[in-house]
Design an enzyme around this catalytic site. Structure first.
Site, PDB file in Angstrom:
ATOM      1  N   GLU A 260       0.851  -1.204   0.000  1.00  0.00           N
ATOM      2  CA  GLU A 260       0.000   0.000   0.000  1.00  0.00           C
ATOM      3  C   GLU A 260       0.873   1.234   0.000  1.00  0.00           C
ATOM      4  O   GLU A 260       1.967   1.231   0.581  1.00  0.00           O
ATOM      5  CB  GLU A 260      -0.841   0.028   1.285  1.00  0.00           C
ATOM      6  CG  GLU A 260      -2.200  -0.601   1.140  1.00  0.00           C
ATOM      7  CD  GLU A 260      -2.973  -0.584   2.448  1.00  0.00           C
ATOM      8  OE1 GLU A 260      -4.129  -0.998   2.424  1.00  0.00           O
ATOM      9  OE2 GLU A 260      -2.424  -0.165   3.492  1.00  0.00           O
ATOM     10  N   LYS A 262       2.505   4.425   1.225  1.00  0.00           N
ATOM     11  CA  LYS A 262       2.738   4.955   2.580  1.00  0.00           C
ATOM     12  C   LYS A 262       2.622   6.481   2.472  1.00  0.00           C
ATOM     13  O   LYS A 262       3.540   7.151   2.020  1.00  0.00           O
ATOM     14  CB  LYS A 262       4.113   4.551   3.113  1.00  0.00           C
ATOM     15  CG  LYS A 262       4.344   5.000   4.552  1.00  0.00           C
ATOM     16  CD  LYS A 262       5.670   4.531   5.079  1.00  0.00           C
ATOM     17  CE  LYS A 262       5.777   4.645   6.589  1.00  0.00           C
ATOM     18  NZ  LYS A 262       5.592   5.986   7.122  1.00  0.00           N
ATOM     19  N   ARG A 282      -2.075   9.402  16.369  1.00  0.00           N
ATOM     20  CA  ARG A 282      -1.215   8.243  16.615  1.00  0.00           C
ATOM     21  C   ARG A 282      -0.858   8.134  18.108  1.00  0.00           C
ATOM     22  O   ARG A 282      -0.631   7.067  18.627  1.00  0.00           O
ATOM     23  CB  ARG A 282       0.056   8.446  15.794  1.00  0.00           C
ATOM     24  CG  ARG A 282       1.026   7.318  15.793  1.00  0.00           C
ATOM     25  CD  ARG A 282       2.239   7.762  14.995  1.00  0.00           C
ATOM     26  NE  ARG A 282       3.217   6.703  14.910  1.00  0.00           N
ATOM     27  CZ  ARG A 282       3.985   6.309  15.905  1.00  0.00           C
ATOM     28  NH1 ARG A 282       3.877   6.881  17.086  1.00  0.00           N
ATOM     29  NH2 ARG A 282       4.856   5.352  15.728  1.00  0.00           N
ATOM     30  N   PHE A 352      -6.850   2.755   5.568  1.00  0.00           N
ATOM     31  CA  PHE A 352      -6.152   1.492   5.363  1.00  0.00           C
ATOM     32  C   PHE A 352      -6.577   0.392   6.319  1.00  0.00           C
ATOM     33  O   PHE A 352      -6.100  -0.733   6.210  1.00  0.00           O
ATOM     34  CB  PHE A 352      -4.629   1.674   5.374  1.00  0.00           C
ATOM     35  CG  PHE A 352      -4.075   2.413   6.572  1.00  0.00           C
ATOM     36  CD1 PHE A 352      -3.957   1.792   7.791  1.00  0.00           C
ATOM     37  CD2 PHE A 352      -3.657   3.733   6.443  1.00  0.00           C
ATOM     38  CE1 PHE A 352      -3.442   2.454   8.883  1.00  0.00           C
ATOM     39  CE2 PHE A 352      -3.141   4.418   7.536  1.00  0.00           C
ATOM     40  CZ  PHE A 352      -3.031   3.773   8.759  1.00  0.00           C
ATOM     41  N   LYS A 435       7.467  -1.376   6.626  1.00  0.00           N
ATOM     42  CA  LYS A 435       7.550  -0.134   5.846  1.00  0.00           C
ATOM     43  C   LYS A 435       8.804  -0.161   4.980  1.00  0.00           C
ATOM     44  O   LYS A 435       9.878  -0.573   5.421  1.00  0.00           O
ATOM     45  CB  LYS A 435       7.467   1.099   6.732  1.00  0.00           C
ATOM     46  CG  LYS A 435       8.442   1.154   7.846  1.00  0.00           C
ATOM     47  CD  LYS A 435       8.207   2.393   8.685  1.00  0.00           C
ATOM     48  CE  LYS A 435       9.022   2.296   9.950  1.00  0.00           C
ATOM     49  NZ  LYS A 435       8.943   3.427  10.806  1.00  0.00           N
TER      50      LYS A 435
END
Ligand code: ATP
Length: 603
Positions: A260, A262, A282, A352, A435
């Site tokens: 996906e 980022k 976050r 997401f 990531k």
């Protein structure tokens, strides 16, 4: 329940650094604690009055205020309090010493019983201490400082020496030392015979240890199993590991994997319950008010009655619709007039994940099912839609998609496992998400996030500002910040000029008690301001304390040629790169170098 019992436990916790002994002491305390105050006891041990995400006010008494309150409570001069503080280095110890010294003398406030020794005190209960502290926190606005100090001094006047020591440390935010959430969970597990992993899971989806303790004490383990994600209560986010080699990424994620984009924005957990929307950051802070436009989108586009979805809020260029970098969101936040900000810095949302829908706990479902549900409940539009993703089967596909992501203005990809274990691991950084970021044209494969703990005065052109900042990584084991490097490059002239002002609120007269540094800075700061840093490579260093003794005796790890990349106001100091991650990055770098020199590396 008497507060002195809690103070005694705090005393034990302070005297041992063994996690096992600390958990045992806590278990003993929790067993003794009546269920109606156990939440308060847990918060006190955590050094807080409530979970941070509730967004309730903090105590708001600075060092000088503590000094004044002690002086008022004990009827001694502020100068005397300061003298004792300077000799002991801690206001908690100072108030204890002064109180012990006063045992045969009378004290400043009247109206309380005198003990045989002449000391004036009253048996304080947990409820009294807690509610007095809440009162202090809740006092806001004009004249509140004096009222706060008066309330604190009346509490200190009746507390016994040990209680006063811990009340003062609580006010100063120094109680947390050494006892983390993990140890409190160990204590709860042992006190109530509850499986540790069950408590941890409950905490990750309902991050309120006080409430969890109360539930355990009142209803037992069975109820703990029923804890579900709840609209209005943020879940701890699932986090990604990092890797820079496509083969390694697909080995870890498995094939096929979901790659996906980022996005470089602000992570948002969007909660919906009827016509009510909450947005959490976050760090689990509520940021709903900052994004009225996203609230509107969510109300219109989330079709479920109740849902918790996760995505990235990204600033876009109003002219071209292209993504703008993360910093633009920060500019938006600084604007006073929210309507102007909305026009000047419009945003879009890319979703997401999906953690909860109409009574169903989606965190237990695998990613393909969560994606499917997300698709089902979102009425997509250009501004509010699912993240761009592609199922990849080999490294060539991954590389091509990566280039597409970078071209679209993203940081790279997040590659996600689609396997049978691909549940949503709240609060966990694991290999289910990896990531894969754009290289910042340096040899370090990834940037690191570090916190500013000190600074050095600038000379010449930099006179009047700082020449370099001392940065540290976080070590959750010891709950300390360990120095990694000094950074003086990468700042724009404007950023440089603003440094002193930006850091002033955190300035301390001495090194912070949680900072582990051998280097003497000119100025010390409370670890608060986080920045992203890149550099040439990680090297061994005798000067820095990060990972000291882990690779070589007496030597730590540092960053060579560190460079400032950007501020990270969205990260709290405890969310920065850990010393363990730096150690892993160091070993990965070593492997890469050895592969390159033996001719089997990818470069
Ligand atoms: P970084 O510093 O690299 O942004 P981080 O420490 O903030 O990382 P990580 O979990 O390591 O957090 O990286 C994942 C972050 O990337 C998420 O917190 C989220 O904000 C962002 N992100 C952007 N796009 C996605 C996506 N498609 N899936 C998951 N996370 C995404």
């Amino acid at each position: 329940m008497e507060f002195s019992i809690v103070a005694q436990t705090l005393d034990i916790l302070e005297k041992t650094s063994s996690k096992i002994q600390q958990a045992a002491a806590l278990a003993l305390l929790f067993k003794k604690t009546p269920s109606n105050v156990i939440d308060k006891v847990v918060y006190i041990i955590q050094g807080t009055l409530w979970p941070d995400w509730k967004g309730l006010p903090e105590l708001g008494i600075a060092e000088k205020g503590v000094q004044k309150a002690i002086s008022m409570a004990l009827g001694v001069s502020e100068a005397e309090v300061e003298r004792v503080y300077k000799s002991l280095g801690d206001y908690g110890l100072a108030v204890e010493r002064l109180k012990l010294g006063k045992q045969n003398k009378s004290v400043g406030l009247v109206g309380f019983i005198k003990s045989a020794k002449g000391e004036v005190y009253k048996k304080l209960t947990v409820d009294e201490v807690y509610s007095q502290l809440v009162k202090i926190a809740m006092l806001q606005g004009e004249g509140s400082r004096d009222m706060k100090l008066r309330l604190l001094s009346s509490l200190l006047a009746v507390a016994d020496p040990k209680e006063a020591k811990y009340i003062v440390r609580f006010i100063e935010g120094r109680l947390r030392l050494g006892v983390g959430e993990a140890t409190i969970m160990d204590g709860l597990a042992s006190a109530f015979g509850a499986p540790r992993d069950l408590i941890e899971r409950a905490y990750n989806i309902y991050p309120d240890l006080g409430a969890i303790a109360k539930l355990l004490a009142e209803k037992g383990v069975v109820e703990l199993k029923n804890i579900k994600p709840t609209p209005g209560i943020p879940l701890r986010p699932m986090l990604a590991e990092r890797a820079s080699d496509p083969t390694e990424i697909l080995n870890k994620a498995g094939i096929p994997a979901l790659a996906e984009f980022k996005y470089d924005g602000e992570r948002a957990q969007i909660h919906k319950k009827g016509d009510r929307i909450w947005i959490f950051s976050r760090r689990l802070e509520e940021i709903t008010n900052q994004y009225p436009d996203v609230v509107e989108m969510a109300l219109k586009r989330i079709k479920a009655e109740e849902a918790i979805v996760e995505g990235e809020i990204i600033a876009i260029d109003p002219e071209t619709g292209e993504f703008r970098p993360f910093q633009e969101l920060m500019h938006r936040k600084r604007k006073k007039d929210i309507h102007e900000a909305l026009k000047e810095y419009p945003v879009v949302v890319r979703l997401f994940d999906c953690l909860y829908v109409d009574g169903i706990d989606m965190t237990l479902k695998i990613l393909p099912e969560r994606r499917e549900m997300l698709r089902k409940i979102i009425d997509e539009s250009e501004e509010f839609k699912l993240a761009e993703g592609m199922i990849v089967n080999n490294t060539a596909e991954l590389e091509t998609f990566f280039l597409k992501a970078v071209e679209a203005g993203c940081e790279g990809l997040v590659v996600k496992s689609l396997g049978r274990d691909s549940v949503y691991q709240a609060g966990v950084r694991g290999w289910l998400w990896i990531k894969y970021k754009r290289d910042y044209k340096s040899e370090m494969t990834d940037t690191v996030d570090l916190v500013v703990v000190g600074a050095f005065h600038g000379r010449g052109k930099r006179a009047g500002t700082y020449g370099a900042l001392l940065l540290a990584a976080y070590d959750p084991e010891s709950d300390t910040f360990k120095t990694v490097c000094k950074v003086g490059t990468g700042f724009t002239d404007e950023e440089l000029a603003e440094l002193p002002k930006k850091l002033e609120p955190y300035r301390l007269p001495h090194k912070h008690h949680r900072v582990d540094s051998d280097i003497e800075a000119d100025v010390w700061f409370e670890p608060a301001v986080v920045m992203e840093v890149t550099g040439a490579e990680l090297t061994l260093s005798p000067l820095h304390t990060c990972c000291r003794g882990m690779v070589k005796q007496g030597v730590g790890i540092s960053i060579r040629f560190p460079r400032f990349v950007r501020w990270r106001p969205d990260k709290s100091p405890k969310e920065i790169t850990t010393t363990k991650e730096i150690l892993e990055m160091y070993y990965r770098q070593l492997r890469k170098v050895s592969q390159t020199t033996t001719g089997v590396g990818e470069e």
